[in-house]
Design a protein around this motif. Structure first.
Motif, PDB file in Angstrom:
ATOM      1  N   LYS A  24       0.827  -1.209   0.000  1.00  0.00           N
ATOM      2  CA  LYS A  24       0.000   0.000   0.000  1.00  0.00           C
ATOM      3  C   LYS A  24       0.861   1.258   0.000  1.00  0.00           C
ATOM      4  N   THR A  25       1.972   1.208   0.702  1.00  0.00           N
ATOM      5  CA  THR A  25       2.872   2.360   0.722  1.00  0.00           C
ATOM      6  C   THR A  25       3.447   2.602  -0.662  1.00  0.00           C
ATOM      7  N   GLY A  33       5.262   7.171   6.771  1.00  0.00           N
ATOM      8  CA  GLY A  33       5.521   8.059   7.894  1.00  0.00           C
ATOM      9  C   GLY A  33       6.960   8.519   7.923  1.00  0.00           C
ATOM     10  N   SER A  34       7.844   7.701   7.386  1.00  0.00           N
ATOM     11  CA  SER A  34       9.255   8.072   7.268  1.00  0.00           C
ATOM     12  C   SER A  34       9.810   7.418   6.009  1.00  0.00           C
ATOM     13  N   GLY A  35      10.922   7.934   5.537  1.00  0.00           N
ATOM     14  CA  GLY A  35      11.496   7.411   4.305  1.00  0.00           C
ATOM     15  C   GLY A  35      10.777   7.961   3.082  1.00  0.00           C
ATOM     16  N   THR A  36      11.157   7.463   1.932  1.00  0.00           N
ATOM     17  CA  THR A  36      10.572   7.948   0.691  1.00  0.00           C
ATOM     18  C   THR A  36      10.252   6.779  -0.246  1.00  0.00           C
ATOM     19  N   VAL A  37       9.299   7.013  -1.123  1.00  0.00           N
ATOM     20  CA  VAL A  37       8.958   6.070  -2.174  1.00  0.00           C
ATOM     21  C   VAL A  37       9.148   6.778  -3.504  1.00  0.00           C
ATOM     22  N   TYR A  45      -2.637  -0.943  -8.168  1.00  0.00           N
ATOM     23  CA  TYR A  45      -2.754  -1.745  -6.950  1.00  0.00           C
ATOM     24  C   TYR A  45      -3.888  -2.750  -7.080  1.00  0.00           C
ATOM     25  N   VAL A  46      -3.595  -4.016  -6.780  1.00  0.00           N
ATOM     26  CA  VAL A  46      -4.603  -5.076  -6.801  1.00  0.00           C
ATOM     27  C   VAL A  46      -4.730  -5.618  -5.385  1.00  0.00           C
ATOM     28  N   PRO A  47      -5.869  -5.398  -4.709  1.00  0.00           N
ATOM     29  CA  PRO A  47      -6.026  -5.853  -3.324  1.00  0.00           C
ATOM     30  C   PRO A  47      -6.180  -7.362  -3.240  1.00  0.00           C
ATOM     31  N   GLN A  48      -6.062  -7.881  -2.030  1.00  0.00           N
ATOM     32  CA  GLN A  48      -6.184  -9.321  -1.836  1.00  0.00           C
ATOM     33  C   GLN A  48      -7.614  -9.794  -2.065  1.00  0.00           C
TER      34      GLN A  48
END
Length: 228
Positions: A24-25, A33-37, A45-48
């Motif tokens: 999801k991130t 909340g921290s770091g970068t993407v 995105y394909v959910p379960q």
């Protein structure tokens, strides 16, 4: 962790280790909340699991993937409808277009959801356990589609509880060992019996087996005493 273009990256680990959160991130839901993407383009995105409240057709579900391409208060254009049909065709599911989504099998729904992600014109597709609840035939269908997408140049990231799925289609794997410990590497080198046994807490044997399509590495868990 880096998802390479034209490759499949599999994420494995016990429940509650953060696999879904990682996906999801990557897709921007939510922001970290921290770091970068960093992404080179849109992420699909394909959910379960997914269920439709209203009586949508498979085509309607895929067309929803064009939302980011349609301006506010506008209806999908002819080009959006063409793209939706092409996306269904890309995963071999065009014949499902006019069928009710709620009446599709689990494997058919998964193909439709993959088509919905693709129609957004994403460069990377992330999937949460895409074959977890499917029978063997539909597992094979979904895995084949994902391998084809990678071969076409897309970055594919998926979580799975099946080491065999990773060994079958993923060049690289990431193991969620703990909240602050991950192992990343070549799938065949990383997914050994010893490593998988430590990861899941049950004995697992990894061995090369001759199959109809050639020699493959398989991972077999020993669940202990079973039916005699």
């Amino acid at each position: 962790m880096r998802a390479e273009q034209g490759q499949v990256l599999a994420i494995l680990g016990p429940n509650a280790r953060g696999k879904t959160t990682v996906l999801k991130t990557m897709a921007g839901i939510p922001r970290p909340g921290s770091g970068t993407v960093e992404t080179s383009g849109p992420v699909g995105y394909v959910p379960q699991g997914h269920s439709a409240v209203f009586s949508f057709t498979a085509f309607d579900i895929v067309l929803m993937g064009r939302a980011r391409r349609v301006r506010v208060y506008e209806s999908p254009r002819a080009a959006d409808r063409v793209a939706a049909r092409e996306s269904l065709g890309r995963v071999g599911a065009l014949h499902l277009a006019e069928r009710g989504y709620a009446g599709l099998s689990g494997g058919e729904r998964q193909l439709v959801l993959i088509a919905r992600a693709l129609v957004s014109e994403c460069d990377t597709i992330v999937l949460d356990e895409p074959a977890s609840a499917l029978d063997l035939r539909n597992q094979s269908r979904v895995l084949a589609v994902l391998r084809d997408l990678a071969d076409e140049g897309m970055s594919v990231v998926m979580t799975t509880h099946h080491p065999d799925h990773a060994l079958h289609i993923a060049e690289r794997s990431m193991l969620m060992v703990g909240p602050d410990q991950q192992l990343v590497g070549d799938t065949r080198e990383l997914l050994t019996g010893d490593v998988l046994s430590d990861l899941y807490g049950v004995p697992i044997v990894a061995a090369d087996v001759a199959t109809h399509s050639g020699t493959r590495r398989l991972a077999v868990p020993d669940f202990g005493r079973g039916v005699r």
